[in-house]
Design a protein around this motif. Structure first.
Motif, PDB file in Angstrom:
ATOM      1  N   LEU A  59      -5.666  22.488   8.389  1.00 48.55           N
ATOM      2  CA  LEU A  59      -5.849  22.159   9.803  1.00 48.55           C
ATOM      3  C   LEU A  59      -4.501  22.090  10.520  1.00 48.55           C
ATOM      4  O   LEU A  59      -4.353  22.592  11.642  1.00 48.55           O
ATOM      5  N   ALA A  60      -3.510  21.465   9.874  1.00 50.28           N
ATOM      6  CA  ALA A  60      -2.190  21.342  10.496  1.00 50.28           C
ATOM      7  C   ALA A  60      -1.569  22.715  10.728  1.00 50.28           C
ATOM      8  O   ALA A  60      -0.990  22.974  11.797  1.00 50.28           O
ATOM      9  N   ARG A  61      -1.671  23.588   9.747  1.00 49.17           N
ATOM     10  CA  ARG A  61      -1.102  24.936   9.917  1.00 49.17           C
ATOM     11  C   ARG A  61      -1.833  25.707  11.024  1.00 49.17           C
ATOM     12  O   ARG A  61      -1.206  26.460  11.782  1.00 49.17           O
ATOM     13  N   ALA A  62      -3.136  25.526  11.121  1.00 45.12           N
ATOM     14  CA  ALA A  62      -3.879  26.196  12.191  1.00 45.12           C
ATOM     15  C   ALA A  62      -3.459  25.681  13.561  1.00 45.12           C
ATOM     16  O   ALA A  62      -3.290  26.458  14.512  1.00 45.12           O
ATOM     17  N   VAL A  63      -3.276  24.363  13.671  1.00 46.41           N
ATOM     18  CA  VAL A  63      -2.832  23.795  14.946  1.00 46.41           C
ATOM     19  C   VAL A  63      -1.431  24.278  15.294  1.00 46.41           C
ATOM     20  O   VAL A  63      -1.137  24.609  16.456  1.00 46.41           O
ATOM     21  N   ASP A  64      -0.536  24.329  14.293  1.00 43.60           N
ATOM     22  CA  ASP A  64       0.822  24.821  14.550  1.00 43.60           C
ATOM     23  C   ASP A  64       0.806  26.281  15.000  1.00 43.60           C
ATOM     24  O   ASP A  64       1.544  26.658  15.926  1.00 43.60           O
ATOM     25  N   ALA A  65      -0.014  27.091  14.354  1.00 44.95           N
ATOM     26  CA  ALA A  65      -0.099  28.498  14.755  1.00 44.95           C
ATOM     27  C   ALA A  65      -0.648  28.625  16.173  1.00 44.95           C
ATOM     28  O   ALA A  65      -0.148  29.431  16.981  1.00 44.95           O
ATOM     29  N   MET A  66      -1.654  27.836  16.483  1.00 48.33           N
ATOM     30  CA  MET A  66      -2.209  27.876  17.836  1.00 48.33           C
ATOM     31  C   MET A  66      -1.177  27.414  18.859  1.00 48.33           C
ATOM     32  O   MET A  66      -1.048  28.008  19.938  1.00 48.33           O
ATOM     33  N   THR A  67      -0.411  26.367  18.515  1.00 46.48           N
ATOM     34  CA  THR A  67       0.600  25.861  19.434  1.00 46.48           C
ATOM     35  C   THR A  67       1.677  26.908  19.685  1.00 46.48           C
ATOM     36  O   THR A  67       2.107  27.117  20.834  1.00 46.48           O
ATOM     37  N   GLU A  68       2.129  27.567  18.630  1.00 52.11           N
ATOM     38  CA  GLU A  68       3.149  28.596  18.807  1.00 52.11           C
ATOM     39  C   GLU A  68       2.645  29.746  19.660  1.00 52.11           C
ATOM     40  O   GLU A  68       3.372  30.267  20.524  1.00 52.11           O
ATOM     41  N   THR A  69       1.395  30.136  19.435  1.00 52.93           N
ATOM     42  CA  THR A  69       0.835  31.220  20.245  1.00 52.93           C
ATOM     43  C   THR A  69       0.746  30.823  21.714  1.00 52.93           C
ATOM     44  O   THR A  69       1.115  31.605  22.609  1.00 52.93           O
ATOM     45  N   LEU A  70       0.278  29.604  21.969  1.00 50.51           N
ATOM     46  CA  LEU A  70       0.184  29.147  23.354  1.00 50.51           C
ATOM     47  C   LEU A  70       1.566  29.027  23.993  1.00 50.51           C
ATOM     48  O   LEU A  70       1.746  29.378  25.173  1.00 50.51           O
ATOM     49  N   GLN A  71       2.533  28.546  23.238  1.00 52.95           N
ATOM     50  CA  GLN A  71       3.876  28.432  23.785  1.00 52.95           C
ATOM     51  C   GLN A  71       4.457  29.801  24.119  1.00 52.95           C
ATOM     52  O   GLN A  71       5.128  29.970  25.149  1.00 52.95           O
ATOM     53  N   GLN A  72       4.204  30.766  23.260  1.00 44.16           N
ATOM     54  CA  GLN A  72       4.691  32.110  23.544  1.00 44.16           C
ATOM     55  C   GLN A  72       4.046  32.676  24.805  1.00 44.16           C
ATOM     56  O   GLN A  72       4.725  33.288  25.640  1.00 44.16           O
ATOM     57  N   ARG A  73       2.763  32.447  24.972  1.00 43.42           N
ATOM     58  CA  ARG A  73       2.086  32.946  26.162  1.00 43.42           C
ATOM     59  C   ARG A  73       2.583  32.233  27.410  1.00 43.42           C
ATOM     60  O   ARG A  73       2.823  32.864  28.452  1.00 43.42           O
ATOM     61  N   LEU A  74       2.737  30.909  27.311  1.00 39.07           N
ATOM     62  CA  LEU A  74       3.240  30.165  28.465  1.00 39.07           C
ATOM     63  C   LEU A  74       4.661  30.578  28.822  1.00 39.07           C
ATOM     64  O   LEU A  74       5.006  30.694  30.008  1.00 39.07           O
ATOM     65  N   GLU A  75       5.482  30.779  27.805  1.00 42.62           N
ATOM     66  CA  GLU A  75       6.856  31.208  28.065  1.00 42.62           C
ATOM     67  C   GLU A  75       6.875  32.593  28.700  1.00 42.62           C
ATOM     68  O   GLU A  75       7.665  32.861  29.622  1.00 42.62           O
ATOM     69  N   ALA A  76       6.000  33.487  28.238  1.00 38.76           N
ATOM     70  CA  ALA A  76       5.932  34.820  28.838  1.00 38.76           C
ATOM     71  C   ALA A  76       5.487  34.735  30.300  1.00 38.76           C
ATOM     72  O   ALA A  76       6.061  35.410  31.175  1.00 38.76           O
ATOM     73  N   GLU A  77       4.492  33.882  30.569  1.00 40.84           N
ATOM     74  CA  GLU A  77       4.045  33.724  31.955  1.00 40.84           C
ATOM     75  C   GLU A  77       5.147  33.115  32.815  1.00 40.84           C
ATOM     76  O   GLU A  77       5.334  33.511  33.973  1.00 40.84           O
ATOM     77  N   ARG A  78       5.872  32.132  32.254  1.00 38.27           N
ATOM     78  CA  ARG A  78       6.951  31.512  33.030  1.00 38.27           C
ATOM     79  C   ARG A  78       8.034  32.530  33.349  1.00 38.27           C
ATOM     80  O   ARG A  78       8.563  32.576  34.472  1.00 38.27           O
ATOM     81  N   ARG A  79       8.372  33.361  32.378  1.00 37.36           N
ATOM     82  CA  ARG A  79       9.405  34.363  32.615  1.00 37.36           C
ATOM     83  C   ARG A  79       8.967  35.372  33.668  1.00 37.36           C
ATOM     84  O   ARG A  79       9.759  35.777  34.529  1.00 37.36           O
ATOM     85  N   VAL A  80       7.701  35.789  33.602  1.00 42.33           N
ATOM     86  CA  VAL A  80       7.207  36.730  34.606  1.00 42.33           C
ATOM     87  C   VAL A  80       7.273  36.107  35.992  1.00 42.33           C
ATOM     88  O   VAL A  80       7.722  36.737  36.966  1.00 42.33           O
ATOM     89  N   THR A  81       6.835  34.841  36.090  1.00 44.75           N
ATOM     90  CA  THR A  81       6.885  34.162  37.385  1.00 44.75           C
ATOM     91  C   THR A  81       8.307  34.041  37.898  1.00 44.75           C
ATOM     92  O   THR A  81       8.594  34.304  39.076  1.00 44.75           O
ATOM     93  N   ALA A  82       9.219  33.616  37.001  1.00 44.20           N
ATOM     94  CA  ALA A  82      10.617  33.466  37.418  1.00 44.20           C
ATOM     95  C   ALA A  82      11.225  34.808  37.804  1.00 44.20           C
ATOM     96  O   ALA A  82      11.973  34.906  38.789  1.00 44.20           O
ATOM     97  N   ASP A  83      10.910  35.855  37.051  1.00 45.64           N
ATOM     98  CA  ASP A  83      11.473  37.182  37.371  1.00 45.64           C
ATOM     99  C   ASP A  83      10.967  37.683  38.713  1.00 45.64           C
ATOM    100  O   ASP A  83      11.728  38.229  39.526  1.00 45.64           O
TER     101      ASP A  83
END
Length: 477
Positions: free
Chosen positions: A210-234
């Motif tokens: 369960l912990a590894r699944a949550v960590d993987a989900m968190t990393e995926t969400l962070q990557q998506r949020l970071e990509a969206e933030r970069r697009v917005t900032a650009d």
């Protein structure tokens, strides 16, 4: 013994209903299973021991009746203890068997709980010789001792099962609590927290999966949020240059109403671009406060007076704070702009220690903002025709996080009024921390007469993009 075990099982069931934690549920389950197993084994052992003792007693009675028969046939006299001829109390079933010419034994229970052992044999003269004895005291004592040992063993099994359940459940519960705490930290914005590292341990179980699944989900969400933030900032960064050029070109137009409209829209677009860039910077979690020591009441009074407008300031209790004056001013101005746009006068600012309250007397914040907090590009207007872009309170909340402060929103209602009653105003409360959030710089306390030297350079567009509609439904559009 049966009654005791029944009460013990009932107590375990009640215990299960009272405690709802995983540790106690597991302990109660193990204890219940142990109690049921102990009850079954105790009954089996008790009945097996009693049957064995009764069989031995019947064999002994059968041997004694044979001896009594031989003595009677040899001597013609009945001189054996407890032996009788044609006993009237002889059980009917036993009498029927003897009358068929068979030697037999019989066990009967008296109303008081005592057990009688009968043995009978037919004689040559047609009479019936019977031998009547009771269950020996020694056998009863042995059976009682056995029952006592079974009860003690059952209690030990239940207590041992409960202790084992508490131990196993406690370990599992601790791992789950650590995982939940780490997940809450991730939800609060701690991007460097990993659930698997938080729970620790070398044993692989479902909690690790369960912990590894949550960590993987968190990393995926962070990557998506970071990509969206970069697009917005650009996008905002790329828009800054043409918008600035558009504003410069508009200022060169001949005076007139069309020019004023173009300039107004160009300034609004520039403010929006600057606000979007600021939101992107706040989302990146890279902003750091530049700290100074100041008197909060004096600071708020000077900044509100410099801003202008019909705003009442009351300092109930002065307090020295260490904070970033530029970011504090940004939060204060956004709250005031929000109150001015969507509330009704009078707008009041109250300073009490480290707490700053901004209140208006309008219709209050929408339920969405109170439930979910500020959210960008969402206003209180359902048809999206309201004023603003929903960034003002979002920026205020983000700057408050950089300051280590807490920004809350609530509506003012008459005492005792229901939740659906119309609000009499909206209150935004800024709670500054007791200790500075970072150590990026602390300077001597600002003198009372200091002007905008340290704080005058407020964030660009500090009021242009502030709207109460910045929450998850902000205030009215």
């Amino acid at each position: 013994m049966r009654g005791f075990l029944r009460r013990l099982t009932t107590a375990v069931v009640r215990h299960t209903r009272i405690r709802t934690g995983l540790r106690w549920k597991l302990s109660a389950a193990i204890a219940l299973v142990g109690a049921l197993v102990a009850v079954v084994l105790s009954l089996v052992v008790h009945n097996a021991a009693r049957v064995s003792m009764l069989d031995n007693a019947r064999d002994l009675a059968d041997e004694r009746i044979l001896v009594a028969q031989r003595n009677y046939e040899l001597s013609g006299r009945l001189n054996f203890p407890n032996a009788q001829i044609d006993d009237a109390a002889l059980p009917a079933e036993l009498r029927e068997r003897v009358e068929r010419g068979r030697r037999a034994t019989y066990v009967s229970d008296r109303p008081g709980g005592a057990t009688d052992i009968w043995a009978a044999v037919p004689l040559k003269d047609g009479h019936v010789m019977s031998l009547h004895t009771g269950f020996t005291d020694r056998s009863s004592d042995i059976l009682q001792d056995l029952d006592q040992a079974l009860v003690i063993g059952s209690i030990a099994v239940v207590l041992g099962g409960s202790a084992l359940g508490v131990l196993i459940g406690g370990q599992l519960s601790r791992r789950l609590r650590k995982a939940a705490a780490a997940a809450n930290q991730v939800a609060a914005g701690a991007t460097d927290v990993r659930v698997r590292d938080a729970i620790g341990g070398v044993v692989r179980d479902e909690t690790d999966d369960l912990a590894r699944a949550v960590d993987a989900m968190t990393e995926t969400l962070q990557q998506r949020l970071e990509a969206e933030r970069r697009v917005t900032a650009d996008i905002a960064h790329e828009l800054r240059t043409p918008v600035t050029g558009l504003l410069t070109a508009a200022e060169l137009l001949p005076p007139g109403r069309p020019t004023e409209l173009v300039l107004d829209r160009a300034k609004a677009m520039r403010t929006l671009v600057e606000d979007v860039l600021e939101v992107a910077r706040l989302d990146s979690a890279s902003e750091r406060a530049e700290l100074q020591d100041l008197m909060l009441g004096q600071f708020v009074t000077r900044r509100v007076a410099a801003r202008g407008g019909d705003v009442q300031v009351r300092v109930l209790h002065e307090s020295a704070v260490t904070t970033d004056p530029r970011r504090l001013e940004r939060v204060l101005f956004n709250l005031l702009t929000n109150a001015a746009r969507h509330g009704r006068p009078p707008v009041e600012v109250t300073v009490e220690g480290r707490v700053v309250r901004v209140r208006d007397h309008g219709p209050g914040f929408p339920a969405g903002l109170l439930a979910e907090g500020p959210s960008r590009f969402r206003t209180g207007s359902a048809d999206r025709a309201g004023r603003g872009h929903g960034l003002g309170l979002t920026i205020a909340a983000g700057q408050a996080r950089v300051l280590g402060a807490r920004l809350t929103f609530r509506n003012v209602r008459p005492p005792g009024a229901p939740e659906d009653a119309p609000a009499e105003g909206a209150v935004a409360v800024l709670w500054l921390p007791e200790h500075a959030p970072t150590n990026t710089g602390s300077y001597p306390m600002l003198p009372e007469g200091t002007g905008g030297g340290s704080t005058g350079g407020s964030t660009r567009g500090s009021t242009g993009g502030s709207t109460r509609g910045s929450g998850a439904g902000g205030k009215r559009g």
